[in-house]
Design an enzyme around this catalytic site. Structure first.
Site, short mmCIF file in Angstrom:
data_model
loop_
_atom_site.label_atom_id
_atom_site.label_comp_id
_atom_site.label_asym_id
_atom_site.label_seq_id
_atom_site.Cartn_x
_atom_site.Cartn_y
_atom_site.Cartn_z
N SER A 15 0.83 -1.22 0.00
CA SER A 15 0.00 0.00 0.00
C SER A 15 0.86 1.27 0.00
CB SER A 15 -0.89 0.01 1.25
OG SER A 15 -1.51 1.26 1.42
N TYR A 58 -2.21 5.10 -4.10
CA TYR A 58 -3.27 6.05 -3.81
C TYR A 58 -2.73 7.34 -4.42
CZ TYR A 58 -6.24 3.53 -0.47
OH TYR A 58 -7.12 2.67 0.13
N THR A 113 -5.40 2.37 -7.24
CA THR A 113 -6.72 2.19 -6.62
C THR A 113 -7.62 3.32 -7.06
OG1 THR A 113 -5.81 0.96 -4.77
CG2 THR A 113 -7.93 2.02 -4.41
N LYS A 157 -7.41 -1.04 -9.63
CA LYS A 157 -8.08 -1.76 -8.53
C LYS A 157 -9.32 -1.00 -8.09
CE LYS A 157 -7.33 -3.42 -3.78
NZ LYS A 157 -8.06 -2.52 -2.88
N HIS A 205 -13.38 -2.93 -2.42
CA HIS A 205 -12.52 -2.50 -1.32
C HIS A 205 -12.87 -3.25 -0.03
CE1 HIS A 205 -9.69 1.11 -0.91
NE2 HIS A 205 -9.63 0.60 0.30
C1 FNR Z 1 -7.68 -2.22 2.91
N1 FNR Z 1 -7.75 -2.07 1.52
C2 FNR Z 1 -6.89 -1.20 0.89
N2 FNR Z 1 -6.91 -1.09 -0.48
C3 FNR Z 1 -6.04 -0.30 -1.12
O1 FNR Z 1 -6.06 -0.24 -2.34
N3 FNR Z 1 -5.10 0.41 -0.40
C4 FNR Z 1 -5.02 0.36 0.95
O2 FNR Z 1 -4.18 1.00 1.56
C5 FNR Z 1 -5.97 -0.44 1.64
N4 FNR Z 1 -5.97 -0.51 3.00
C6 FNR Z 1 -6.78 -1.40 3.66
C7 FNR Z 1 -6.72 -1.53 5.03
C8 FNR Z 1 -7.49 -2.48 5.68
C9 FNR Z 1 -7.37 -2.63 7.17
C10 FNR Z 1 -8.36 -3.32 4.94
C11 FNR Z 1 -9.19 -4.40 5.62
C12 FNR Z 1 -8.46 -3.18 3.58
C13 FNR Z 1 -8.63 -2.97 0.73
C14 FNR Z 1 -7.91 -4.27 0.40
O3 FNR Z 1 -6.88 -4.05 -0.52
C15 FNR Z 1 -8.85 -5.31 -0.22
O4 FNR Z 1 -9.54 -4.75 -1.30
C16 FNR Z 1 -9.85 -5.89 0.78
O5 FNR Z 1 -9.29 -6.01 2.07
C17 FNR Z 1 -10.29 -7.27 0.31
O6 FNR Z 1 -11.27 -7.79 1.11
P1 FNR Z 1 -11.01 -8.84 2.32
O7 FNR Z 1 -10.08 -9.91 1.82
O8 FNR Z 1 -10.46 -8.05 3.43
O9 FNR Z 1 -12.40 -9.33 2.57
#
Ligand code: FNR
Length: 371
Positions: free
Chosen positions: A110, A134, A160, A242, A266
């Site tokens: 990330s 981001y 993203t 994404k 997400h």
């Molecule tokens: C995320 N996600 C996320 N996505 C992204 O593009 N950049 C990020 O910094 C983050 N940060 C983030 C933090 C936390 C705590 C979570 C739970 C999720 C989304 C992540 O990449 C992904 O899309 C989801 O977590 C997928 O779903 P599951 O496997 O958690 O159900």
């Protein structure tokens, strides 16, 4: 269960994380936006989809590898970009990357990490790793991040595109919790020469002031396809988008020459009330055919879910919360989850009656996704 027993089940890790983390940190990881309808639907969609195993197939030798972006991946699942990992464990992304490297699981880092781009790349070495962008609301900082990722050896940029603003996350709002205010997730900014030169030229800002500067440029609300075209010009790395859910956006991505898509809501954290990621994947794959690799995430909790996603057309899946909860135990915790996922996939594939992940197709499911 005693604390020394192995934790295998997702629910056990979640429960463990709940006990160990502060209310704010746990709520940040677990929750979705608004009423969490999408969060629930992501899981329900997997529950609805049914696998149909074949029998009397020789499954004594199995191959879990896939090809993605002209690289070989040892397994068809990647670690999703999860920001602010320092709120879960002080070793943060360093621990996740080390574990991923050992298990040969590709890692998507990330932007909002507490470990720098260069350090993560050094840890991952030849195991594929992508940088999740981001898009900062400052073109120079954006370019600097991309160049750093390229120079240090990342294999792709994952932009993203579902986050012009953070979703309405009611649990965090109720808890008054914002992970960045803890000082987590800012390392890429602090180690960026362009950011420092523009926002902290005299190196005299306090951490709180730096965090405010970072927040002021964290998301770009007027990000459009023209920015993506600019990105294509400034980097040779493959570009993956994404957070695509709409079939028309997927079609535009193909037209624009994007290298891959991650169909994702997400993890139910952005717009609540959408269809499940699995359903969107099914529609998008049916409409755009095999023109472009498509990954999916949201609700993958074990190997059968990976098999289901591949069966309806994913090239690979991402897992987010499963490894994030295990990070409560640092690198050793993530090791357990990744090894368990791989072992589960190996045996589930065999029981499905297939010996190569690459061969999975719609013939191993009976129904379609309805929500
Ligand atoms: C995320 N996600 C996320 N996505 C992204 O593009 N950049 C990020 O910094 C983050 N940060 C983030 C933090 C936390 C705590 C979570 C739970 C999720 C989304 C992540 O990449 C992904 O899309 C989801 O977590 C997928 O779903 P599951 O496997 O958690 O159900």
């Amino acid at each position: 269960m005693s604390e020394t027993n192995a934790r295998i089940r997702y629910e056990d890790w979640e429960h463990y994380a709940k006990k160990r983390l502060s209310k704010g940190a746990f709520g940040y990881v677990q929750s979705g936006s608004n009423q969490e309808q999408t969060l629930v639907k992501n899981r329900e969609a997997f529950n609805d989809l049914e696998l149909v195993p074949r029998v009397l197939k020789d499954v004594s030798n199995r191959d879990l590898s896939i090809k993605l972006l002209n690289q070989s991946l040892a397994v068809p699942f990647l670690l999703a970009p999860v920001g602010f990992q320092r709120i879960v464990h002080p070793d943060a992304e360093r621990a996740s990357a080390k574990s991923a490297q050992k298990a040969k699981v590709p890692y998507i880092m990330s932007t909002v990490s507490s470990t720098s781009i260069e350090e993560v790349s050094e840890i991952m070495r030849d195991v594929p790793h992508y940088f999740q962008l981001y898009w900062p609301n400052d073109q120079d900082v954006c370019e600097s991040f991309v160049k750093r990722a390229e120079k240090s050896g990342f294999d792709a940029i994952v932009v993203t595109v579902d986050t012009p603003y953070l979703g309405h996350r009611e649990v965090d709002l109720s808890n008054g919790y914002s992970p960045i205010n803890t000082g987590a997730g800012i390392e890429n900014f602090l180690t960026d020469p362009v950011f420092q030169e523009k926002y902290n030229p005299n190196h005299d800002l306090s951490e709180a002031e730096l965090i405010d500067e970072i927040k002021s440029i964290l998301f770009k609300q007027d990000l459009t396809w023209s920015n993506i075209r600019w990105l294509k010009k400034i980097t040779d790395l493959p570009i993956i988008l994404k957070g695509v859910m709409h079939v028309d956006d997927a079609k535009l991505a193909v037209e624009e020459g994007i290298d891959g898509l991650i169909v994702s809501n997400h993890g139910g954290r952005q717009l609540d009330g959408t269809q499940s990621a699995l359903k969107a994947l099914q529609t998008i794959r049916q409409e755009i055919g095999d023109d472009i690799p498509i990954l999916v995430d949201g609700g993958v909790r074990g190997a059968p879910d990976v098999l289901k996603a591949l069966a309806i057309g994913a090239d690979a899946v991402l897992i987010g919360r499963p490894y994030t909860y295990a990070l409560v135990d640092g690198e050793a915790g993530v090791d357990q989850v990744l090894n368990n996922f791989t072992k589960d996939l190996d045996t589930s594939l065999a029981i499905l009656g297939v010996n190569q992940v690459k061969k999975i197709d719609t013939s191993v499911i009976t129904n379609s996704v309805n929500r």
